[in-house]
Write an enzyme that holds these catalytic residues in place. Structure first.
Site, short mmCIF file in Angstrom:
data_model
loop_
_atom_site.label_atom_id
_atom_site.label_comp_id
_atom_site.label_asym_id
_atom_site.label_seq_id
_atom_site.Cartn_x
_atom_site.Cartn_y
_atom_site.Cartn_z
N SER A 29 -8.14 0.22 -5.15
CA SER A 29 -8.47 0.54 -3.77
C SER A 29 -9.99 0.76 -3.65
O SER A 29 -10.75 -0.15 -3.90
CB SER A 29 -7.67 1.75 -3.30
OG SER A 29 -7.54 1.76 -1.90
N LYS A 49 0.86 -1.19 0.00
CA LYS A 49 0.00 0.00 0.00
C LYS A 49 0.89 1.23 0.00
O LYS A 49 1.35 1.70 1.05
CB LYS A 49 -0.92 0.00 1.24
CG LYS A 49 -2.03 1.04 1.14
CD LYS A 49 -3.01 0.70 0.03
CE LYS A 49 -4.13 1.71 -0.07
NZ LYS A 49 -5.05 1.40 -1.18
#
Length: 596
Positions: free
Chosen positions: A381, A186
């Site tokens: 996402s 991430k």
């Protein structure tokens, strides 16, 4: 006096009636005099600038001039023209093509047009004058013939992704980025917290770069009748002069625009005319306008709470959860709608807003309305979150998707203000009232609460994704950790169901709705786009009758295009540094600067 007023009112009433009758007459006359499609024509498309995914429903652009053609406009126009005997050929001026996925969407439409016996020609004065044109040429390779000026070049130099890392710069300023993420892939805030690629960040970036490159090499080789090794060799040799591109069989010939257009017109026959694709669509109409209704709902831009919005400085759109959820509800409640296509083009954003949209997808399915998600350039996402429970997910091979992960945190700016001689003094009640304030780092207790929140969100994201994709949780979690995949890799890993764009999504929507494959359908956008007058009313503060109205929050678009274009350049620099809106969502996957 009373008679005077009665007479005056009667006169005004009569004028009003005459005005309405006259207006109706003018509308009928305008309809009757609407330009028709020429009986012999060559379609023309200018791709000097990238096509937008969707025209913002809150835009006043239509009041100041024509709105640009969208990706769907071109796809629909070419599908319509493929079966239109009046259309003899397509000629496209190729410049910037947008994202790899958008390029593939147009590329597929061109190939389908060719498959119906229509000629296609691509031309450019030069492919990438002192700049990378690999993606643009990848699109051109799908055409029957490719021409460039004798003075042009072919800069198919490959692919590159660039991302700034500013940890040391922030340290010099006295700013401390304090962020946590789930998990190592991430990379939404790595630009702030790192000074270089981390090993996982580099691994993911190298993989999706290689995947995109392989797709382009394979596509160019197939269409130009070359081997992949030859194409790679030509790319490594680039930039190529026009004569080298011709020798390498990458272009059909070296011609100027007038020569290309003149030959096309001659081949089309007597009375042939050129007509822009968007004008053709306006006159000929879209395909898929009769039959059972398939709803099309757009989710474009960063996901946020509230209504859809547009930004005149960035030129971008925002996916407002309230607007998209309302559109999904309306489509679900409409008895005519047999299935819903959700078009997603988003790097993510707010977790709560993403969940609001996901819930409406779930409710649509529970109500018996199949939902097919189709992904544009990005569906990462939060962009993946809103689509993950759809019955089927379609992505282009070049769609950047996944990034199943979460981050959150803040910038601590106490040292910066100290250097500037500024002191902030606060009065607060509550132990954590200043938790998200920028004057101090998180206490251990506050960091523990933040970590608990991230763990909860990550667990929710991965659990729902595993259920939606019918994958074991352990398998899904191995693909998650915030990692971005290309659509091609996502298909191999079970994160999407099929590769393609609008046509594939429509095919799957018919299948899910138990309609015959050849059934005629009416693809209806929800919500219906409002006229400029309605948008203007909203700008003046007028609202719809209830929360289910199609109203959106609007940003006034200035007709001073030159000024806006200049401001956008300044805005883009600020966006890269995180100084303007962006990077606010917990489910966000920023895309690096691309050179293709």
């Amino acid at each position: 006096m009373k008679r005077f007023f009665i007479g005056a009112l009667a006169f005004v009433g009569a004028l009003s009636v005459l005005f309405v009758v006259g207006l109706v007459g003018l509308m009928v006359l305008a309809s009757a005099s609407k330009p028709s499609v020429p009986s012999n024509l060559v379609l023309e498309l200018d791709l000097e600038n990238p096509l937008p995914e969707n025209s913002a429903g809150d835009s006043l652009a239509g009041a100041f001039g024509e709105e640009p053609a969208t990706v769907r406009d071109v796809v629909d126009a070419l599908e319509k023209a493929g079966s239109d005997a009046r259309v003899k050929a397509l000629v496209v001026r190729i410049g910037q093509t947008g994202t790899p996925a958008a390029t593939q969407e147009i590329r597929d439409a061109v190939k389908a047009f060719r498959a119906k016996g229509k000629k296609t020609v691509a031309y450019s004065d030069t492919f990438g004058e002192l700049g990378n044109s690999t993606l643009s040429y990848y699109l051109a390779s799908a055409f029957d013939e490719i021409y460039i000026q004798p003075s042009g070049d072919l800069n198919i130099t490959g692919l590159a992704f660039e991302l700034p890392f500013a940890r040391d710069a922030f340290a010099k300023l006295g700013v401390t980025p304090q962020y946590s993420a789930r998990y190592e892939y991430k990379n939404a805030v790595n630009s702030f917290t790192e000074q270089d690629f981390t090993a996982p960040h580099r691994e993911a970036t190298e993989r999706f770069t290689q995947s995109l490159f392989e797709q382009m090499v394979r596509g160019i080789a197939e269409e130009r009748g070359l081997t992949e090794d030859v194409v790679r060799g030509l790319i490594d040799k680039a930039p190529l002069m026009a004569s080298e591109a011709l020798e390498g069989k990458l272009v059909t010939g070296l011609r100027y625009r007038d020569e290309v257009m003149g030959e096309l017109k001659a081949q089309a026959g007597d009375g042939a005319r050129f007509l822009y694709v968007e004008k053709y669509l306006e006159r000929a109409g879209r395909p898929h306008v009769v039959g059972d209704t398939i709803a099309l709902v757009y989710g474009v831009g960063e996901v946020a709470r509230g209504k859809n919005r547009s930004n005149p400085l960035s030129g971008g759109q925002g996916m407002g959860a309230e607007s998209v959820a309302a559109a999904l509800r309306k489509a679900t409640e409409d008895s005519r709608v047999k299935a819903i296509i959700l078009r997603v083009d988003s790097p993510g954003g707010s977790y709560v807003a993403s969940d609001t949209i996901r819930r409406e997808v779930q409710r649509a399915k529970e109500a018996g309305k199949p939902v097919i998600a189709t992904m544009g350039g990005y569906a990462a996402s939060g962009g993946y979150y809103v689509a993950m429970e759809a019955d089927r997910i379609v992505a282009q091979p070049g769609t950047l998707t996944g990034s199943i992960g979460v981050y959150a945190g803040k910038f601590v700016t106490a040292d910066l203000w100290h250097k500037l001689g500024v002191n902030f003094d606060t009065v607060s009640v509550g132990k954590n009232a200043e938790m998200y304030g920028s004057d101090a780092v998180f206490t251990p207790e506050q960091q523990a609460r933040l970590d608990a929140t991230l763990d909860r969100i990550y667990e929710d994201f991965t659990t729902r994704a595993a259920a939606g994709r019918k994958l074991p949780l352990e398998k899904l979690q191995s693909l998650a950790k915030g990692r971005v995949w290309t659509g091609e890799d996502a298909l191999a890993n079970g994160l999407v169901d099929a590769l393609g764009g609008y046509p594939k999504a429509l095919e799957l929507a018919k299948e899910a709705a138990k309609l015959p494959a050849d059934a005629r359908v009416n693809v209806q956008v929800y919500p219906r786009k409002k006229p400029a007058s309605a948008v203007l009313s909203e700008l003046l503060g007028q609202r719809g009758e209830n929360s289910e109205d199609d109203a959106v929050t609007v940003s006034a678009l200035s007709p001073w295009g030159g000024l806006v274009a200049g401001l956008r350049q300044v805005y883009a620099v600020g966006a890269k540094l995180g100084l303007v809106e962006g990077h606010r969502g917990e489910l966000y996957a920023p895309m690096p600067e691309a050179s293709w």
